[in-house]
Write an enzyme that holds these catalytic residues in place. Structure first.
Site, PDB file in Angstrom:
ATOM      1  N   CYS A 138       0.838  -1.204   0.000  1.00 47.76           N
ATOM      2  CA  CYS A 138       0.000   0.000   0.000  1.00 47.76           C
ATOM      3  C   CYS A 138       0.872   1.254   0.000  1.00 47.76           C
ATOM      4  O   CYS A 138       1.467   1.602   1.024  1.00 47.76           O
ATOM      5  CB  CYS A 138      -0.917  -0.006   1.219  1.00 47.76           C
ATOM      6  SG  CYS A 138      -1.903   1.491   1.378  1.00 47.76           S
ATOM      7  N   CYS A 141      -0.415   4.161   2.252  1.00 45.85           N
ATOM      8  CA  CYS A 141      -0.208   3.924   3.692  1.00 45.85           C
ATOM      9  C   CYS A 141       1.259   4.139   4.073  1.00 45.85           C
ATOM     10  O   CYS A 141       1.558   4.726   5.107  1.00 45.85           O
ATOM     11  CB  CYS A 141      -0.572   2.488   4.085  1.00 45.85           C
ATOM     12  SG  CYS A 141      -2.037   1.837   3.310  1.00 45.85           S
ATOM     13  N   ASP A 142       2.182   3.639   3.265  1.00 47.09           N
ATOM     14  CA  ASP A 142       3.582   3.535   3.698  1.00 47.09           C
ATOM     15  C   ASP A 142       4.561   4.412   2.912  1.00 47.09           C
ATOM     16  O   ASP A 142       5.736   4.479   3.283  1.00 47.09           O
ATOM     17  CB  ASP A 142       4.049   2.067   3.572  1.00 47.09           C
ATOM     18  CG  ASP A 142       3.213   1.151   4.456  1.00 47.09           C
ATOM     19  OD1 ASP A 142       2.740   1.618   5.509  1.00 47.09           O
ATOM     20  OD2 ASP A 142       3.024  -0.019   4.089  1.00 47.09           O
TER      21      ASP A 142
END
Ligand code: NAP
Length: 320
Positions: A138, A141-142
């Site tokens: 992701c 997200c990261d």
């Protein structure tokens, strides 16, 4: 305690939320259950550029937020962080067991499965051990964890291409590793990848292993044409090699066995009806779909429309 409703929708991505919108506007009392947060795969998309009506890119999270507001305005009831675990069919009613055993079932006349899909793993050495320690599925997200770092993106589909472009906002260098010499994803993204100064494409290559003890230190890649192995030092690996349907509920529910194909996608006709009366499927979990937000929404509307007619037919006795 049991919850009684006309329609249960399982999954809160674009397909489920659109099904909910159409169902409640059509007069069906409807409950939507989502095992995580609303949005599904779309919430991991930073920029959605091809959803009609948004000439400027819209973030997946914003788009889902608008869909939720629109559906709840008309009365859709939503329960998040709650998994639909098992369906039993009794006297033409669907009893869906949710969350944990202390909750009673949701008893409904019809069910729409819109549970979407999840990122596929590669299963190479180092992937599981270093997941969350430099291995990610992701980018939204990261991505920010890799500011000024070098990373690799594995895959050549739309997810890999769009996420690689997004990751250039953070990383100093992005290697896109693809197993062929032609991208699968849309040409507009491929052209941007090839022109981007921070991106290098490594064609004809697969990930052999991810190197590192505590965190990712590098990757070993194999050229599929020459069998040559090369190692690259880097800090992160983002894997986008396709998606797998999210259909654990079918395995737990003998009464609805046989609705999926060999790959696990749910087979329906063009009305989004499965072979079980009153059970519909919409969105990425549906076999043969062109996996786009606009298609998921169209399926959601179709499934809700036909669920309405099914329920009406059962109640008026006109359904055969
Ligand atoms: P995808 O289209 O199935 O692409 C998966 C990619 O991973 C392919 O390039 C494939 O290579 C590669 N791959 C698969 N298994 C591999 C393996 N074992 N080792 C190395 N590479 C492997 O999946 P996706 O990109 O996640 O997209 C899923 C769906 O969502 C698609 O329909 C896509 O169009 C849609 N989507 C659309 C957008 C958008 O329109 N903006 C954004 C994201 C996703 P091959 O090409 O050789 O098969």
């Amino acid at each position: 305690m049991a919850i009684n409703t006309d329609l249960l929708i399982i999954g809160g991505g674009p397909a489920g939320l659109t099904a909910g919108l159409y169902a409640v506007r059509g007069g069906l009392d409807s409950v939507l259950i989502e095992k995580g947060i609303l949005g599904g795969q779309v919430t991991t998309t930073y920029d959605v550029e091809n959803y009609p009506g948004f000439p400027e890119p819209v973030s997946g999270a914003d788009l889902v937020d608008k869909m939720e507001k629109q559906a709840t305005r008309f009365g859709l009831k939503i329960k998040t962080m709650c998994e639909a675990q098992r369906i039993e069919i009794k006297d033409h009613k669907f009893h869906t067991y949710i969350c944990d055993s202390s909750e009673g079932p949701v008893i409904s006349d019809a069910v729409i499965l819109a549970s979407g899909n999840v990122p596929r793993k590669l299963g190479v050495p180092g992937e599981e051990k270093l997941a969350g320690r430099g291995v990610s599925y992701c980018a939204t997200c990261d991505g920010a964890l890799f500011r000024n770092r070098e990373i690799a993106v594995i895959g050549g589909g739309d997810s890999a291409l769009t996420e690689a472009l997004f990751l250039t906002n953070f990383a100093s260098k992005v290697y896109v590793v693809h197993r062929r010499d032609k991208f699968r994803g849309e040409k507009v993204y491929g052209d941007r990848i090839l022109a981007h100064p921070k991106i290098s494409v490594i064609w004809d290559s697969v990930l052999e292993s991810i190197v590192g003890e505590e965190v990712v230190d590098g990757v070993k890649l194999k050229n599929v044409k020459t069998s040559e192995i090369r190692e690259i030092k880097l800090d992160g690996v983002f894997i986008f090699v396709g998606l797998a349907p999210s259909t654990a509920i079918i395995k737990n529910s003998p009464g609805i066995a046989g609705i999926a194909n060999e790959e696990g996608y749910i087979v329906t006709d063009e009305s989004c009806k499965t072979k079980i009366e009153g059970l519909f499927a919409a969105g990425d979990v549906r076999a043969g779909n062109f996996r786009q937000i606009v298609v998921a929404c169209a399926n959601g509307a179709t499934a809700a429309h036909n669920a309405y007619h099914y329920i009406d037919g059962v109640r008026t006795g006109s359904h055969k």
